[in-house]
Design a protein around this motif. Structure first.
Motif, PDB file in Angstrom:
ATOM      1  N   PHE A   1      62.610  70.436   8.415  1.00 53.38           N
ATOM      2  CA  PHE A   1      61.873  71.548   9.005  1.00 53.38           C
ATOM      3  C   PHE A   1      62.672  72.220  10.122  1.00 53.38           C
ATOM      4  CE2 PHE A   1      58.416  69.350   6.908  1.00 53.38           C
ATOM      5  CZ  PHE A   1      57.758  70.409   6.326  1.00 53.38           C
ATOM      6  N   LEU A   2      63.410  71.435  10.894  1.00 52.24           N
ATOM      7  CA  LEU A   2      64.237  71.996  11.955  1.00 52.24           C
ATOM      8  C   LEU A   2      65.339  72.870  11.365  1.00 52.24           C
ATOM      9  CD1 LEU A   2      64.866  72.115  14.971  1.00 52.24           C
ATOM     10  CD2 LEU A   2      66.331  70.120  14.651  1.00 52.24           C
ATOM     11  N   ILE A   3      65.999  72.389  10.327  1.00 53.13           N
ATOM     12  CA  ILE A   3      67.048  73.166   9.671  1.00 53.13           C
ATOM     13  C   ILE A   3      66.461  74.445   9.069  1.00 53.13           C
ATOM     14  CG2 ILE A   3      68.663  73.190   7.718  1.00 53.13           C
ATOM     15  CD1 ILE A   3      69.118  70.180   8.312  1.00 53.13           C
ATOM     16  N   ALA A   4      65.328  74.342   8.401  1.00 53.33           N
ATOM     17  CA  ALA A   4      64.686  75.526   7.808  1.00 53.33           C
ATOM     18  C   ALA A   4      64.312  76.536   8.887  1.00 53.33           C
ATOM     19  CB  ALA A   4      63.453  75.114   7.011  1.00 53.33           C
ATOM     20  N   LEU A   5      63.828  76.063  10.017  1.00 56.42           N
ATOM     21  CA  LEU A   5      63.456  76.951  11.112  1.00 56.42           C
ATOM     22  C   LEU A   5      64.680  77.665  11.689  1.00 56.42           C
ATOM     23  CD1 LEU A   5      60.983  77.832  12.739  1.00 56.42           C
ATOM     24  CD2 LEU A   5      61.458  75.978  14.319  1.00 56.42           C
ATOM     25  N   ILE A   6      65.769  76.944  11.861  1.00 59.79           N
ATOM     26  CA  ILE A   6      66.999  77.557  12.367  1.00 59.79           C
ATOM     27  C   ILE A   6      67.518  78.602  11.383  1.00 59.79           C
ATOM     28  CG2 ILE A   6      69.438  77.107  12.899  1.00 59.79           C
ATOM     29  CD1 ILE A   6      68.451  74.383  14.079  1.00 59.79           C
ATOM     30  N   VAL A   7      67.512  78.285  10.107  1.00 53.40           N
ATOM     31  CA  VAL A   7      67.959  79.231   9.084  1.00 53.40           C
ATOM     32  C   VAL A   7      67.076  80.481   9.096  1.00 53.40           C
ATOM     33  CG1 VAL A   7      68.206  79.603   6.594  1.00 53.40           C
ATOM     34  CG2 VAL A   7      69.072  77.508   7.631  1.00 53.40           C
ATOM     35  N   LEU A   8      65.767  80.296   9.246  1.00 53.03           N
ATOM     36  CA  LEU A   8      64.863  81.447   9.308  1.00 53.03           C
ATOM     37  C   LEU A   8      65.187  82.346  10.502  1.00 53.03           C
ATOM     38  CD1 LEU A   8      61.410  79.931   8.325  1.00 53.03           C
ATOM     39  CD2 LEU A   8      62.789  81.542   7.022  1.00 53.03           C
ATOM     40  N   PHE A   9      65.409  81.745  11.662  1.00 49.61           N
ATOM     41  CA  PHE A   9      65.738  82.549  12.843  1.00 49.61           C
ATOM     42  C   PHE A   9      67.055  83.302  12.663  1.00 49.61           C
ATOM     43  CE2 PHE A   9      62.892  79.690  15.476  1.00 49.61           C
ATOM     44  CZ  PHE A   9      61.939  80.667  15.670  1.00 49.61           C
ATOM     45  N   VAL A  10      68.047  82.658  12.067  1.00 46.90           N
ATOM     46  CA  VAL A  10      69.329  83.322  11.831  1.00 46.90           C
ATOM     47  C   VAL A  10      69.142  84.494  10.874  1.00 46.90           C
ATOM     48  CG1 VAL A  10      71.602  83.029  10.760  1.00 46.90           C
ATOM     49  CG2 VAL A  10      70.746  81.308  12.374  1.00 46.90           C
ATOM     50  N   ILE A  11      68.385  84.277   9.811  1.00 46.54           N
ATOM     51  CA  ILE A  11      68.152  85.350   8.835  1.00 46.54           C
ATOM     52  C   ILE A  11      67.415  86.514   9.481  1.00 46.54           C
ATOM     53  CG2 ILE A  11      66.839  85.961   6.754  1.00 46.54           C
ATOM     54  CD1 ILE A  11      67.569  83.189   5.652  1.00 46.54           C
ATOM     55  N   ILE A  12      66.375  86.215  10.224  1.00 46.44           N
ATOM     56  CA  ILE A  12      65.584  87.280  10.853  1.00 46.44           C
ATOM     57  C   ILE A  12      66.415  88.022  11.897  1.00 46.44           C
ATOM     58  CG2 ILE A  12      63.612  87.697  12.383  1.00 46.44           C
ATOM     59  CD1 ILE A  12      62.126  85.510  10.814  1.00 46.44           C
TER      60      ILE A  12
ATOM     61  N   ILE B   1      62.452  80.637   1.487  1.00 47.76           N
ATOM     62  CA  ILE B   1      62.618  79.423   2.291  1.00 47.76           C
ATOM     63  C   ILE B   1      61.270  78.801   2.626  1.00 47.76           C
ATOM     64  CG2 ILE B   1      63.365  78.566   4.553  1.00 47.76           C
ATOM     65  CD1 ILE B   1      65.699  80.597   4.334  1.00 47.76           C
ATOM     66  N   VAL B   2      60.321  79.620   3.062  1.00 52.61           N
ATOM     67  CA  VAL B   2      58.989  79.094   3.403  1.00 52.61           C
ATOM     68  C   VAL B   2      58.327  78.496   2.164  1.00 52.61           C
ATOM     69  CG1 VAL B   2      56.670  79.751   4.157  1.00 52.61           C
ATOM     70  CG2 VAL B   2      58.667  80.579   5.396  1.00 52.61           C
ATOM     71  N   ALA B   3      58.425  79.179   1.034  1.00 53.88           N
ATOM     72  CA  ALA B   3      57.835  78.658  -0.199  1.00 53.88           C
ATOM     73  C   ALA B   3      58.512  77.358  -0.619  1.00 53.88           C
ATOM     74  CB  ALA B   3      57.947  79.696  -1.311  1.00 53.88           C
ATOM     75  N   GLY B   4      59.831  77.288  -0.480  1.00 50.81           N
ATOM     76  CA  GLY B   4      60.546  76.062  -0.837  1.00 50.81           C
ATOM     77  C   GLY B   4      60.129  74.884   0.019  1.00 50.81           C
ATOM     78  N   VAL B   5      60.016  75.101   1.324  1.00 49.20           N
ATOM     79  CA  VAL B   5      59.579  74.025   2.215  1.00 49.20           C
ATOM     80  C   VAL B   5      58.146  73.634   1.898  1.00 49.20           C
ATOM     81  CG1 VAL B   5      59.067  73.461   4.627  1.00 49.20           C
ATOM     82  CG2 VAL B   5      61.214  74.604   4.039  1.00 49.20           C
ATOM     83  N   ALA B   6      57.298  74.618   1.620  1.00 55.27           N
ATOM     84  CA  ALA B   6      55.895  74.317   1.298  1.00 55.27           C
ATOM     85  C   ALA B   6      55.793  73.502   0.019  1.00 55.27           C
ATOM     86  CB  ALA B   6      55.097  75.610   1.170  1.00 55.27           C
ATOM     87  N   VAL B   7      56.555  73.886  -1.001  1.00 57.10           N
ATOM     88  CA  VAL B   7      56.512  73.143  -2.267  1.00 57.10           C
ATOM     89  C   VAL B   7      57.081  71.740  -2.073  1.00 57.10           C
ATOM     90  CG1 VAL B   7      57.498  73.054  -4.596  1.00 57.10           C
ATOM     91  CG2 VAL B   7      56.530  75.181  -3.745  1.00 57.10           C
ATOM     92  N   TYR B   8      58.163  71.628  -1.324  1.00 54.31           N
ATOM     93  CA  TYR B   8      58.771  70.323  -1.065  1.00 54.31           C
ATOM     94  C   TYR B   8      57.819  69.409  -0.298  1.00 54.31           C
ATOM     95  CZ  TYR B   8      62.069  66.803   0.573  1.00 54.31           C
ATOM     96  OH  TYR B   8      62.698  65.623   0.849  1.00 54.31           O
ATOM     97  N   SER B   9      57.002  69.992   0.566  1.00 57.17           N
ATOM     98  CA  SER B   9      56.089  69.188   1.372  1.00 57.17           C
ATOM     99  C   SER B   9      54.848  68.745   0.610  1.00 57.17           C
ATOM    100  CB  SER B   9      55.664  69.962   2.614  1.00 57.17           C
ATOM    101  OG  SER B   9      54.834  71.047   2.263  1.00 57.17           O
ATOM    102  N   GLY B  10      54.665  69.249  -0.602  1.00 53.47           N
ATOM    103  CA  GLY B  10      53.523  68.839  -1.401  1.00 53.47           C
ATOM    104  C   GLY B  10      52.347  69.784  -1.326  1.00 53.47           C
TER     105      GLY B  10
END
Length: 145
Positions: A19-30, A45-54
């Motif tokens: 989640f930390l890596i995904a958050l950093i990537v999101l901030f860089v992209i934005i 990215i958000v959909a991928g993390v959501a699907v991965y989290s179940g």
């Protein structure tokens, strides 16, 4: 719903690095990407993390529907309160096409003569068509005077 939230929080505790890596990537992209592709990447990215989290799409749809319904209900309550509070400031205008417009500082009703429905907007945000209840008819009649 509490069981799902507990499960989600437990999953986040166990996978905090992801989640930390995904958050950093999101901030860089934005921050650096300035096109519409930015939002497509964010959604992926958000959909991928959501699907991965179940979290399932059904869960997401249920949350979105609940939030939408609650928001619409609150806006309707605010519109009704505005009708009560701003009734003395309401102005009635007959339009060239036979419709009418009732305006207050924060509310606008547009309807057709003889129709049982009116289109309601609060603060410029459309709340859709409403049945012209007794209270709405009284509000319109008060604006005519």
């Amino acid at each position: 719903m509490d069981i799902q939230m507990d499960t989600l929080f437990e999953f986040i505790k166990q996978n905090w690095m992801l989640f930390l890596i995904a958050l950093i990537v999101l901030f860089v992209i934005i921050s650096f990407v300035k096109t519409m592709i930015k939002w497509a990447l964010v959604i992926v990215i958000v959909a991928g993390v959501a699907v991965y989290s179940g979290v399932t799409w059904k869960d997401i749809d249920q949350v979105v529907t609940t939030v939408k319904d609650e928001t619409v209900a609150k806006l309707k309550d605010q519109a009704i309160q505005a009708m009560k509070d701003e009734a003395s400031k309401a102005t009635y205008e007959r339009n060239k096409d036979g419709s009418y417009t009732v305006k207050t500082p924060s509310l606008e009703l547009i309807g057709q003569a003889g129709s049982t429905k009116v289109h309601v907007s609060l603060g410029g945000v459309s709340l859709g068509e409403w049945e012209a209840t007794e209270m709405i008819r009284q509000f319109i009649e008060g604006a005519k005077k």
